[in-house]
Design a protein around this motif. Structure first.
Motif, PDB file in Angstrom:
ATOM      1  N   ALA A 100       0.850  -1.198   0.000  1.00 11.48           N
ATOM      2  CA  ALA A 100       0.000   0.000   0.000  1.00 11.48           C
ATOM      3  C   ALA A 100       0.883   1.244   0.000  1.00 11.48           C
ATOM      4  O   ALA A 100       1.786   1.367   0.821  1.00 11.48           O
ATOM      5  CB  ALA A 100      -0.898  -0.001   1.225  1.00 11.48           C
ATOM      6  N   GLY A 101       0.667   2.153  -0.946  1.00 17.42           N
ATOM      7  CA  GLY A 101       1.450   3.388  -0.988  1.00 17.42           C
ATOM      8  C   GLY A 101       2.855   3.204  -1.531  1.00 17.42           C
ATOM      9  O   GLY A 101       3.685   4.111  -1.448  1.00 17.42           O
ATOM     10  N   ARG A 102       3.156   2.032  -2.067  1.00 17.08           N
ATOM     11  CA  ARG A 102       4.487   1.815  -2.659  1.00 17.08           C
ATOM     12  C   ARG A 102       4.325   0.969  -3.923  1.00 17.08           C
ATOM     13  O   ARG A 102       3.887  -0.164  -3.860  1.00 17.08           O
ATOM     14  CB  ARG A 102       5.408   1.121  -1.644  1.00 17.08           C
ATOM     15  CG  ARG A 102       6.881   1.156  -2.069  1.00 17.08           C
ATOM     16  CD  ARG A 102       7.803   0.578  -1.001  1.00 17.08           C
ATOM     17  NE  ARG A 102       7.861   1.365   0.222  1.00 17.08           N
ATOM     18  CZ  ARG A 102       8.521   2.515   0.342  1.00 17.08           C
ATOM     19  NH1 ARG A 102       9.175   3.017  -0.684  1.00 17.08           N
ATOM     20  NH2 ARG A 102       8.514   3.153   1.489  1.00 17.08           N
ATOM     21  N   GLN A 103       4.658   1.540  -5.033  1.00 12.79           N
ATOM     22  CA  GLN A 103       4.512   0.850  -6.318  1.00 12.79           C
ATOM     23  C   GLN A 103       5.820   0.926  -7.093  1.00 12.79           C
ATOM     24  O   GLN A 103       6.736   1.629  -6.690  1.00 12.79           O
ATOM     25  CB  GLN A 103       3.409   1.541  -7.126  1.00 12.79           C
ATOM     26  CG  GLN A 103       2.064   1.468  -6.457  1.00 12.79           C
ATOM     27  CD  GLN A 103       0.973   2.271  -7.148  1.00 12.79           C
ATOM     28  OE1 GLN A 103      -0.122   2.358  -6.638  1.00 12.79           O
ATOM     29  NE2 GLN A 103       1.279   2.859  -8.297  1.00 12.79           N
ATOM     30  N   ARG A 104       5.858   0.194  -8.214  1.00 10.17           N
ATOM     31  CA  ARG A 104       7.066   0.250  -9.042  1.00 10.17           C
ATOM     32  C   ARG A 104       6.957   1.338 -10.094  1.00 10.17           C
ATOM     33  O   ARG A 104       7.958   1.919 -10.478  1.00 10.17           O
ATOM     34  CB  ARG A 104       7.322  -1.120  -9.663  1.00 10.17           C
ATOM     35  CG  ARG A 104       7.765  -2.092  -8.585  1.00 10.17           C
ATOM     36  CD  ARG A 104       8.072  -3.460  -9.119  1.00 10.17           C
ATOM     37  NE  ARG A 104       8.603  -4.283  -8.029  1.00 10.17           N
ATOM     38  CZ  ARG A 104       8.819  -5.578  -8.115  1.00 10.17           C
ATOM     39  NH1 ARG A 104       8.553  -6.221  -9.248  1.00 10.17           N
ATOM     40  NH2 ARG A 104       9.302  -6.232  -7.094  1.00 10.17           N
TER      41      ARG A 104
END
Ligand code: ATP
Ligand code: MG
Length: 430
Positions: free
Chosen positions: A118-122
């Protein structure tokens, strides 16, 4: 055949979500424009060397998180992990800095190979500002206020501004030696990541997420104590400036930021709604970067905020206060009218009517199902339109249309189908 999927950590933005994104972006655009910042768009892909030189080899971003590959001409390319290095490269390449200080902002996707959560993507999105050529403490204050006021204008609460000073390069050199000496005494108790950083990037240990390491660091020497008197005076001015503007902040001596190029002011804005990924916005001063990338010595200050995290915070604020500002921002605008129509003659006339009203700037939802009137009316109610326009073959035969208010009290009325400007007045009346 198995269904193809997007790559891990790369997220589709569908129309409903995008409407919220666009509302935030529009607010940002207006906000920056009012403060004299011009938009800049740089390529998503840059020569790898830009980030190695600009961000620093010892950082997590360059060391572990970049999408780097060789193109068909055997040049090493990298999908940009952040915006600042590209903005500086572009400003130098086009000689912008020879025209004086530059106030620039950008928005767009960034790429980091991290563990998605959640709140961290690539692939994620940032909005950021860079003020190149600004040296005084007042510019730090203005840039921080720009972020703070933007978030406030969206109705986001529960924010905390954390502030630190990283001092000058000289201050940090002295501090680094003292910190390493202190850390070496407790090296066996550090987590593995932090121990590896002892020789590569010891300041980053300060911002370790490991609980045991955090506890040990409570008694570590702090950067604040290592500041020269000039750096300390500068930091005082920044704090005074924020206080004068009524922007609350708290000092966080362990705030170091992930990228190598920061000096003096470093700040983050965190939210109590985000759990582990609490930082919405981060930035500070980076006086060394322009010269590091081949330009003349040029002070600079800026920040970047994560749009995915901002939207999580906005949605939480909208839920907590369904009539507040955040709710207004995330709520999709409703159509002005829903055009209920059925029958061969009516359907042709309806398309022409929708077109005429849309050309006058109205949002008109045209039912194209041919379903029974009752079903179409249900859909009109559900979509939240202010008015239903009703067109059956009977009305079409008479050259008329019925206008029925759906949200407010009022009588339905019949209008000539070609009385477009009179109808527009009715549909727009408040
Ligand atoms: P973090 O400590 O959370 O990894 P960071 O220090 O790496 O953040 P910056 O490089 O300062 O982040 O980027 C500015 C902002 O961009 C962050 O505060 C965050 O809101 C957002 N951001 C950074 N990395 C990601 C990511 N992988 N996914 C979503 N948002 C991100
Ligand atoms: Mg990170």
């Amino acid at each position: 055949m198995t269904q193809l999927q997007s790559l891990r950590g790369m997220v589709d933005l569908l129309p409903q979500a995008l409407q919220r994104w666009q509302a935030v972006e529009a607010e940002a655009r207006a906000h920056f424009q009012r403060s004299g910042f011009g938009e800049i768009r740089t390529p998503l892909m840059e020569p790898t060397d830009l980030f190695c030189r600009g961000i620093g080899e010892a950082t997590d971003v360059v060391g572990k998180e970049m999408y780097t590959f060789n193109d068909r001409g055997e040049r090493s390319c990298t999908l940009r992990p952040e915006g600042t290095a590209s903005v500086v490269r572009s400003a130098l390449q086009h000689g912008l800095l020879t025209q004086g200080p530059q106030k620039l902002w950008y928005a767009g996707p960034m790429f980091r190979y991290e563990r998605p959560q959640a709140g961290r993507q690539r692939q994620f999105h940032q909005i950021g500002v860079e003020w190149l050529g600004a040296s005084n403490a007042r510019s730090d204050v203005e840039v921080i206020a720009l972020a703070w006021d933007f978030l406030a204008s969206l109705g986001v609460g529960g924010l905390e501004l954390q502030l630190n000073s990283l001092g000058s390069a000289d201050d940090r050199k002295g501090y680094r030696t003292a910190l390493v000496a202190w850390l070496e005494q407790i090296a066996e108790q550090l987590d593995e990541d932090s121990r590896a950083r002892l020789s590569t990037n010891p300041l980053r240990i300060l911002d370790s997420k490991n609980k045991a390491t955090q506890a040990l660091l409570e008694s570590a020497p702090t950067l604040i104590d290592a500041l020269s008197s000039e750096s300390r005076t500068r930091f005082d001015l920044v704090q005074q400036g924020l206080t004068t503007l009524g922007i609350p902040f708290c000092l966080n001596p362990r705030l170091v930021r992930g990228l190598d190029y920061y000096c003096h002011t470093a700040f983050e804005i965190t939210s109590d709604q985000l759990g582990a990924q609490a930082t919405v916005c981060g930035g500070g001063r980076y006086d060394g970067l322009v010269s590091q990338l081949g330009g003349a010595d040029t002070p600079a200050v800026g920040w970047a905020l994560g749009l995915e995290r901002l939207l999580l915070v906005l949605e939480a604020a909208a839920k907590a206060d369904p009539v507040g500002r955040a709710a207004q921002v995330v709520t999709a605008p409703k159509p002005d009218a829903y055009l209920v129509n059925r029958g061969a003659q009516a359907e042709g006339a309806a398309l022409a009517l929708a077109r005429a009203l849309r050309s006058q700037g109205l949002t008109v939802e045209l039912d194209s199902s041919g379903a029974a009137f009752g079903k179409q009316f249900k859909r009109a109610d559900r979509c939240g339109a202010r008015f239903a326009l009703v067109l059956g073959d009977e009305e079409a035969g008479r050259g008329e249309v019925l206008i029925k208010p759906l949200l407010e009290k009022g009588d339905e009325a019949t209008w000539a189908i070609d009385a477009i400007s009179a109808m527009v007045d009715v549909l727009q009346s408040r």
